[in-house]
Design a protein around this motif. Structure first.
Motif, PDB file in Angstrom:
ATOM      1  N   ASP A  14       0.730  -1.110   0.092  1.00  0.00           N
ATOM      2  CA  ASP A  14       0.092  -0.070   0.112  1.00  0.00           C
ATOM      3  C   ASP A  14       0.940   1.249  -0.049  1.00  0.00           C
ATOM      4  N   TRP A  15       0.126   2.410  -0.114  1.00  0.00           N
ATOM      5  CA  TRP A  15       0.783   3.685  -0.017  1.00  0.00           C
ATOM      6  C   TRP A  15       0.459   4.476   1.038  1.00  0.00           C
ATOM      7  N   VAL A  16      -0.082   3.931   2.187  1.00  0.00           N
ATOM      8  CA  VAL A  16      -0.470   4.474   3.480  1.00  0.00           C
ATOM      9  C   VAL A  16       0.598   4.195   4.460  1.00  0.00           C
ATOM     10  N   GLU A  17       0.925   2.720   4.592  1.00  0.00           N
ATOM     11  CA  GLU A  17       1.738   2.263   5.504  1.00  0.00           C
ATOM     12  C   GLU A  17       3.178   1.760   5.129  1.00  0.00           C
ATOM     13  N   SER A  18       2.946   0.863   4.289  1.00  0.00           N
ATOM     14  CA  SER A  18       4.286   0.338   3.876  1.00  0.00           C
ATOM     15  C   SER A  18       5.144   1.049   2.796  1.00  0.00           C
ATOM     16  N   LEU A  19       4.393   1.798   1.823  1.00  0.00           N
ATOM     17  CA  LEU A  19       4.845   2.477   0.966  1.00  0.00           C
ATOM     18  C   LEU A  19       5.529   1.673  -0.092  1.00  0.00           C
ATOM     19  N   SER A  20       4.917   0.556  -0.620  1.00  0.00           N
ATOM     20  CA  SER A  20       5.494  -0.220  -1.300  1.00  0.00           C
ATOM     21  C   SER A  20       4.841  -0.583  -2.728  1.00  0.00           C
ATOM     22  N   ALA A  21       5.456  -1.448  -3.499  1.00  0.00           N
ATOM     23  CA  ALA A  21       5.079  -1.905  -4.633  1.00  0.00           C
ATOM     24  C   ALA A  21       5.662  -3.178  -5.186  1.00  0.00           C
ATOM     25  N   LEU A  22       4.905  -4.030  -5.959  1.00  0.00           N
ATOM     26  CA  LEU A  22       5.496  -5.209  -6.318  1.00  0.00           C
ATOM     27  C   LEU A  22       6.079  -5.005  -7.758  1.00  0.00           C
ATOM     28  N   VAL A  23       6.960  -5.597  -8.110  1.00  0.00           N
ATOM     29  CA  VAL A  23       7.538  -5.437  -9.374  1.00  0.00           C
ATOM     30  C   VAL A  23       8.078  -6.674 -10.030  1.00  0.00           C
ATOM     31  N   GLU A  24       8.161  -6.782 -11.498  1.00  0.00           N
ATOM     32  CA  GLU A  24       8.613  -7.782 -12.186  1.00  0.00           C
ATOM     33  C   GLU A  24      10.054  -7.388 -13.018  1.00  0.00           C
ATOM     34  N   HIS A  25      10.873  -7.868 -12.753  1.00  0.00           N
ATOM     35  CA  HIS A  25      12.231  -7.685 -13.461  1.00  0.00           C
ATOM     36  C   HIS A  25      12.090  -8.307 -14.879  1.00  0.00           C
ATOM     37  N   PRO A  26      12.867  -7.800 -15.783  1.00  0.00           N
ATOM     38  CA  PRO A  26      13.010  -8.224 -17.138  1.00  0.00           C
ATOM     39  C   PRO A  26      12.987  -9.813 -17.219  1.00  0.00           C
ATOM     40  N   ASP A  27      13.779 -10.404 -16.273  1.00  0.00           N
ATOM     41  CA  ASP A  27      13.784 -11.943 -16.524  1.00  0.00           C
ATOM     42  C   ASP A  27      12.734 -12.651 -15.805  1.00  0.00           C
ATOM     43  N   GLY A  28      11.698 -11.954 -15.134  1.00  0.00           N
ATOM     44  CA  GLY A  28      10.341 -12.498 -14.670  1.00  0.00           C
ATOM     45  C   GLY A  28      10.249 -12.553 -13.269  1.00  0.00           C
ATOM     46  N   ARG A  29      11.538 -12.321 -12.460  1.00  0.00           N
ATOM     47  CA  ARG A  29      11.782 -12.269 -11.058  1.00  0.00           C
ATOM     48  C   ARG A  29      10.741 -11.291 -10.301  1.00  0.00           C
ATOM     49  N   LEU A  30      10.126 -11.794  -9.415  1.00  0.00           N
ATOM     50  CA  LEU A  30       9.393 -10.592  -8.840  1.00  0.00           C
ATOM     51  C   LEU A  30      10.055 -10.048  -7.388  1.00  0.00           C
ATOM     52  N   GLN A  31       9.839  -8.964  -6.912  1.00  0.00           N
ATOM     53  CA  GLN A  31      10.344  -8.376  -5.758  1.00  0.00           C
ATOM     54  C   GLN A  31       9.409  -7.370  -5.218  1.00  0.00           C
ATOM     55  N   VAL A  32       9.587  -7.134  -3.928  1.00  0.00           N
ATOM     56  CA  VAL A  32       8.860  -6.031  -3.201  1.00  0.00           C
ATOM     57  C   VAL A  32       9.680  -4.684  -3.100  1.00  0.00           C
ATOM     58  N   LEU A  33       9.316  -3.709  -3.434  1.00  0.00           N
ATOM     59  CA  LEU A  33      10.149  -2.603  -3.388  1.00  0.00           C
ATOM     60  C   LEU A  33       9.692  -1.734  -2.537  1.00  0.00           C
ATOM     61  N   HIS A  34      10.155  -1.163  -1.405  1.00  0.00           N
ATOM     62  CA  HIS A  34       9.806  -0.097  -0.542  1.00  0.00           C
ATOM     63  C   HIS A  34      10.205   1.098  -1.005  1.00  0.00           C
ATOM     64  N   TRP A  35       9.439   2.262  -0.662  1.00  0.00           N
ATOM     65  CA  TRP A  35      10.025   3.678  -1.177  1.00  0.00           C
ATOM     66  C   TRP A  35       9.490   4.373  -0.071  1.00  0.00           C
ATOM     67  N   THR A  36      10.419   4.582   0.938  1.00  0.00           N
ATOM     68  CA  THR A  36      10.187   5.147   2.204  1.00  0.00           C
ATOM     69  C   THR A  36      11.034   6.380   2.331  1.00  0.00           C
ATOM     70  N   ALA A  37      12.115   6.512   1.371  1.00  0.00           N
ATOM     71  CA  ALA A  37      12.919   7.700   1.493  1.00  0.00           C
ATOM     72  C   ALA A  37      11.984   8.848   1.145  1.00  0.00           C
ATOM     73  N   PRO A  38      12.551  10.172   1.792  1.00  0.00           N
ATOM     74  CA  PRO A  38      11.707  11.221   1.514  1.00  0.00           C
ATOM     75  C   PRO A  38      11.809  11.661  -0.122  1.00  0.00           C
ATOM     76  N   LEU A  39      10.526  12.571  -0.578  1.00  0.00           N
ATOM     77  CA  LEU A  39      10.804  12.954  -1.938  1.00  0.00           C
ATOM     78  C   LEU A  39      11.769  13.955  -2.056  1.00  0.00           C
ATOM     79  N   ARG A  40      12.549  13.799  -3.300  1.00  0.00           N
ATOM     80  CA  ARG A  40      13.539  14.986  -3.263  1.00  0.00           C
ATOM     81  C   ARG A  40      12.951  16.105  -4.140  1.00  0.00           C
TER      82      ARG A  40
END
Length: 279
Positions: free
Chosen positions: A229-255
């Protein structure tokens, strides 16, 4: 498949899943989402429900310019060739009446099928239809939503103090959910039920949202993914070009530089205060 930090995130991805943004609420971290969307391009972008919080907007209007900017950024990605698929959830269920239609390059669907680069068939849906509280005791869901909003208000004050002390963002609501036994049991049952549904329908895995708990793991041979979500965890699920799935957290302040560029590339939508209409 482990959560990663923003500093390690690749810029070009094959697919991105985001859910539970809750635009229209004070708890929505639209600034972080804008930064994430600006830093990542993808061939597919799935909006896995609760993008706009209709429940809260019906009670009181809250809509910042950054919420407009998120909508504009998503539409701009669609115009640039990204395949954007929007799967409404329970908080934006009003959009379900438009499932099967396309608007502005965005395909609105009840659910979707995604084929990964390495050949896995994934069922994509919000997940509220497998939540017994939503289906059979909606009044209880509304009550829980009000309590959740109160916790988020406390969380904002708590993190304001942490920021002043130079400490990173920390989610009180996530901590409580992971510590309370009933909440932990509900999450575990939800994940197992979704994996079972994917198996029953012949899929290799399932990707959902709804419970605000980002995850990628195997459950009895079925791949289970939750975009968070983008309320608590600030995260997205992504697929890399090779098909690998990963959770990315984006908690760093906006530049600041990113904020300025985002403002320059988005077209503002007039707020209710800036327009008038006859009622």
């Amino acid at each position: 498949m482990q959560p990663d930090s923003a500093s390690d995130a690749p810029r070009r991805l094959r697919s991105i899943w985001i859910s539970d943004v809750h635009l229209g609420t004070a708890g929505c971290r639209a600034d972080h989402l804008l930064d994430f969307l600006r830093e990542h391009e993808s061939d597919y972008l799935y909006l896995v429900g609760d993008i706009v919080d209709g429940w809260q907007l019906r009670k009181s209007w809250y809509w910042k310019q950054s919420h407009n900017d998120v909508v504009q950024k998503l539409l701009r990605k669609a115009r640039k060739g990204c395949q954007v698929i929007y799967i409404p959830g329970n908080h934006d269920e009003a959009a379900r009446q438009y499932c099967g239609l396309d608007f502005g390059g965005v395909a609105i669907r009840h659910e979707a099928e995604h084929l990964t680069a390495d050949g896995k068939r994934l069922l994509v849906l919000h997940g509220d239809e497998f939540d017994g509280v939503i289906q059979y005791a909606k009044w209880l869901a509304y009550l829980g939503d009000n309590l959740y909003t109160l916790i988020l208000q406390l969380n904002r004050g708590f993190n304001w103090v942490r920021t002043r002390l130079g400490l990173p963002y920390w989610s009180l609501s996530q901590y409580l959910k992971h510590k309370v036994k009933n909440a932990v049991n509900f999450i575990s049952q939800f994940e197992t039920i979704l994996a079972g549904e994917a198996r029953r329908r012949g899929f290799d895995g399932v990707i959902c949202g709804h419970i605000h708990k980002p995850e990628v793991r195997m459950i009895d041979g079925i791949l289970y993914g939750n975009s968070g979500d983008w309320v608590e965890s600030l995260s997205a699920l992504v697929e890399h070009p090779d098909g690998r799935l990963q959770v990315l957290h984006w908690t760093a302040p906006l530049r600041p530089a990113a904020a300025a560029e985002l403002a320059a590339e988005t077209d503002p939508i007039p707020s209710p205060e800036e327009s008038s209409c006859a009622s």
